[in-house]
Design a protein around this motif. Structure first.
Motif, mmCIF file in Angstrom:
data_model
loop_
_atom_site.group_PDB
_atom_site.id
_atom_site.type_symbol
_atom_site.label_atom_id
_atom_site.label_comp_id
_atom_site.label_asym_id
_atom_site.label_seq_id
_atom_site.Cartn_x
_atom_site.Cartn_y
_atom_site.Cartn_z
ATOM 1 N N VAL A 3 -1.069 27.633 47.809
ATOM 2 C CA VAL A 3 -2.156 27.711 47.348
ATOM 3 C C VAL A 3 -3.000 28.116 48.878
ATOM 4 O O VAL A 3 -3.977 28.918 48.864
ATOM 5 C CB VAL A 3 -2.772 26.330 47.158
ATOM 6 N N ILE A 4 -2.418 27.631 49.901
ATOM 7 C CA ILE A 4 -3.257 28.282 51.120
ATOM 8 C C ILE A 4 -2.541 29.644 51.500
ATOM 9 O O ILE A 4 -3.763 30.307 51.992
ATOM 10 C CB ILE A 4 -2.695 27.484 52.439
ATOM 11 N N ASN A 5 -1.562 30.175 50.985
ATOM 12 C CA ASN A 5 -1.360 31.590 51.191
ATOM 13 C C ASN A 5 -2.181 32.443 50.349
ATOM 14 O O ASN A 5 -2.468 33.610 50.697
ATOM 15 C CB ASN A 5 0.111 31.789 50.723
ATOM 16 N N VAL A 6 -2.622 31.921 48.985
ATOM 17 C CA VAL A 6 -3.537 32.663 48.318
ATOM 18 C C VAL A 6 -5.066 32.732 49.100
ATOM 19 O O VAL A 6 -5.820 33.888 48.888
ATOM 20 C CB VAL A 6 -3.571 31.862 46.920
ATOM 21 N N ALA A 7 -5.352 31.846 49.617
ATOM 22 C CA ALA A 7 -6.838 31.667 50.489
ATOM 23 C C ALA A 7 -6.729 32.273 51.616
ATOM 24 O O ALA A 7 -7.842 32.586 52.235
ATOM 25 C CB ALA A 7 -7.006 30.337 50.463
ATOM 26 N N LEU A 8 -5.595 32.811 52.314
ATOM 27 C CA LEU A 8 -5.624 33.445 53.599
ATOM 28 C C LEU A 8 -6.424 34.405 54.089
ATOM 29 O O LEU A 8 -7.257 34.662 55.022
ATOM 30 C CB LEU A 8 -4.157 33.604 53.914
ATOM 31 N N PRO A 9 -6.874 35.500 53.107
ATOM 32 C CA PRO A 9 -7.694 36.420 53.391
ATOM 33 C C PRO A 9 -9.106 35.847 53.529
ATOM 34 O O PRO A 9 -9.920 36.324 54.590
ATOM 35 C CB PRO A 9 -7.383 37.335 52.197
ATOM 36 N N SER A 10 -9.357 34.977 52.690
ATOM 37 C CA SER A 10 -10.779 34.466 52.637
ATOM 38 C C SER A 10 -11.063 33.744 54.050
ATOM 39 O O SER A 10 -12.026 33.641 54.727
ATOM 40 C CB SER A 10 -11.070 33.602 51.298
ATOM 41 N N VAL A 11 -9.998 33.062 54.302
ATOM 42 C CA VAL A 11 -10.024 32.243 55.443
ATOM 43 C C VAL A 11 -9.897 33.038 56.880
ATOM 44 O O VAL A 11 -11.012 32.635 57.485
ATOM 45 C CB VAL A 11 -8.634 31.010 55.391
ATOM 46 N N GLN A 12 -9.250 33.856 56.773
ATOM 47 C CA GLN A 12 -9.357 35.066 57.908
ATOM 48 C C GLN A 12 -10.746 35.670 58.130
ATOM 49 O O GLN A 12 -11.266 35.516 59.007
ATOM 50 C CB GLN A 12 -8.526 36.330 57.661
ATOM 51 N N PHE A 17 -10.163 34.609 61.852
ATOM 52 C CA PHE A 17 -8.868 34.658 62.487
ATOM 53 C C PHE A 17 -8.437 36.055 62.599
ATOM 54 O O PHE A 17 -8.597 36.972 61.850
ATOM 55 C CB PHE A 17 -7.890 34.072 61.352
ATOM 56 N N ASP A 18 -7.475 36.290 63.920
ATOM 57 C CA ASP A 18 -6.977 37.438 63.817
ATOM 58 C C ASP A 18 -5.454 37.520 63.254
ATOM 59 O O ASP A 18 -4.947 36.247 62.853
ATOM 60 C CB ASP A 18 -6.804 37.807 65.326
ATOM 61 N N ALA A 19 -5.080 38.474 62.906
ATOM 62 C CA ALA A 19 -3.837 38.622 61.954
ATOM 63 C C ALA A 19 -2.680 37.570 62.518
ATOM 64 O O ALA A 19 -1.874 37.210 61.928
ATOM 65 C CB ALA A 19 -3.180 39.877 61.849
ATOM 66 N N ARG A 20 -2.369 37.727 63.857
ATOM 67 C CA ARG A 20 -1.216 37.254 64.452
ATOM 68 C C ARG A 20 -1.221 35.659 64.589
ATOM 69 O O ARG A 20 -0.366 34.809 64.721
ATOM 70 C CB ARG A 20 -0.996 37.598 66.035
ATOM 71 N N HIS A 21 -2.653 35.139 64.403
ATOM 72 C CA HIS A 21 -2.810 33.679 64.441
ATOM 73 C C HIS A 21 -2.898 33.107 62.794
ATOM 74 O O HIS A 21 -2.970 31.865 62.710
ATOM 75 C CB HIS A 21 -4.197 33.139 64.993
ATOM 76 N N LEU A 22 -3.059 33.919 62.078
ATOM 77 C CA LEU A 22 -3.361 33.420 60.623
ATOM 78 C C LEU A 22 -1.894 32.778 60.130
ATOM 79 O O LEU A 22 -2.263 31.911 59.461
ATOM 80 C CB LEU A 22 -3.471 34.656 59.797
ATOM 81 N N ALA A 23 -0.860 33.048 60.492
ATOM 82 C CA ALA A 23 0.321 32.374 59.929
ATOM 83 C C ALA A 23 0.334 31.133 60.715
ATOM 84 O O ALA A 23 0.983 30.089 59.638
ATOM 85 C CB ALA A 23 1.611 33.192 60.457
ATOM 86 N N TRP A 24 -0.198 30.463 61.385
ATOM 87 C CA TRP A 24 -0.229 29.199 61.870
ATOM 88 C C TRP A 24 -0.981 28.416 61.014
ATOM 89 O O TRP A 24 -0.777 27.199 60.824
ATOM 90 C CB TRP A 24 -0.859 29.090 63.303
ATOM 91 N N VAL A 25 -1.938 28.614 60.074
ATOM 92 C CA VAL A 25 -2.332 27.997 59.072
ATOM 93 C C VAL A 25 -1.365 27.301 58.178
ATOM 94 O O VAL A 25 -1.343 26.145 58.059
ATOM 95 C CB VAL A 25 -3.526 28.591 58.257
ATOM 96 N N GLY A 26 -0.265 28.059 57.516
ATOM 97 C CA GLY A 26 0.635 27.463 56.641
ATOM 98 C C GLY A 26 1.875 26.657 57.551
ATOM 99 O O GLY A 26 2.258 25.681 57.382
#
Length: 94
Positions: A3-12, A17-26
């Motif tokens: 679910v969070i992976n689908v929402a990552l672009p909107s969260v970013q 978020f910058d791309a290198r820190h976005l992975a930390w959400v999951g």
């Protein structure tokens, strides 16, 4: 996790978020959940499954509210880690 992976672009976009820190959400959720899974089961055995479930559900709920209200990347990552702390206390099917 999916679910969070689908929402990552909107969260970013919403939280900057910058791309290198976005992975930390999951990863924050996965690391705390995986790291505390055995401890959650042990505490449930010691103090009772119902009590452990109630504690885990309360922790997960508060962390979910914090994640929904997060206004910065650090707060969202901390909330996801909090969800990972609460989740190991939920009962698993046998």
């Amino acid at each position: 996790m999916s679910v969070i992976n689908v929402a990552l672009p909107s969260v970013q976009q919403a939280l900057g978020f910058d791309a290198r820190h976005l992975a930390w959400v999951g990863n924050a959720y996965a690391l705390t959940f995986g790291g505390l899974l055995v401890l959650g089961g042990r505490l449930a055995d010691l103090y009772g499954h119902r009590r452990a479930f109630s504690l885990g559900l309360a922790l997960f709920t508060v962390a979910s509210l914090a994640g929904g209200l997060a206004s910065s990347p650090g707060l969202l990552i901390a909330a996801r880690a909090g969800q990972g702390v609460g989740r190991p206390f939920w009962p698993r099917p046998h």
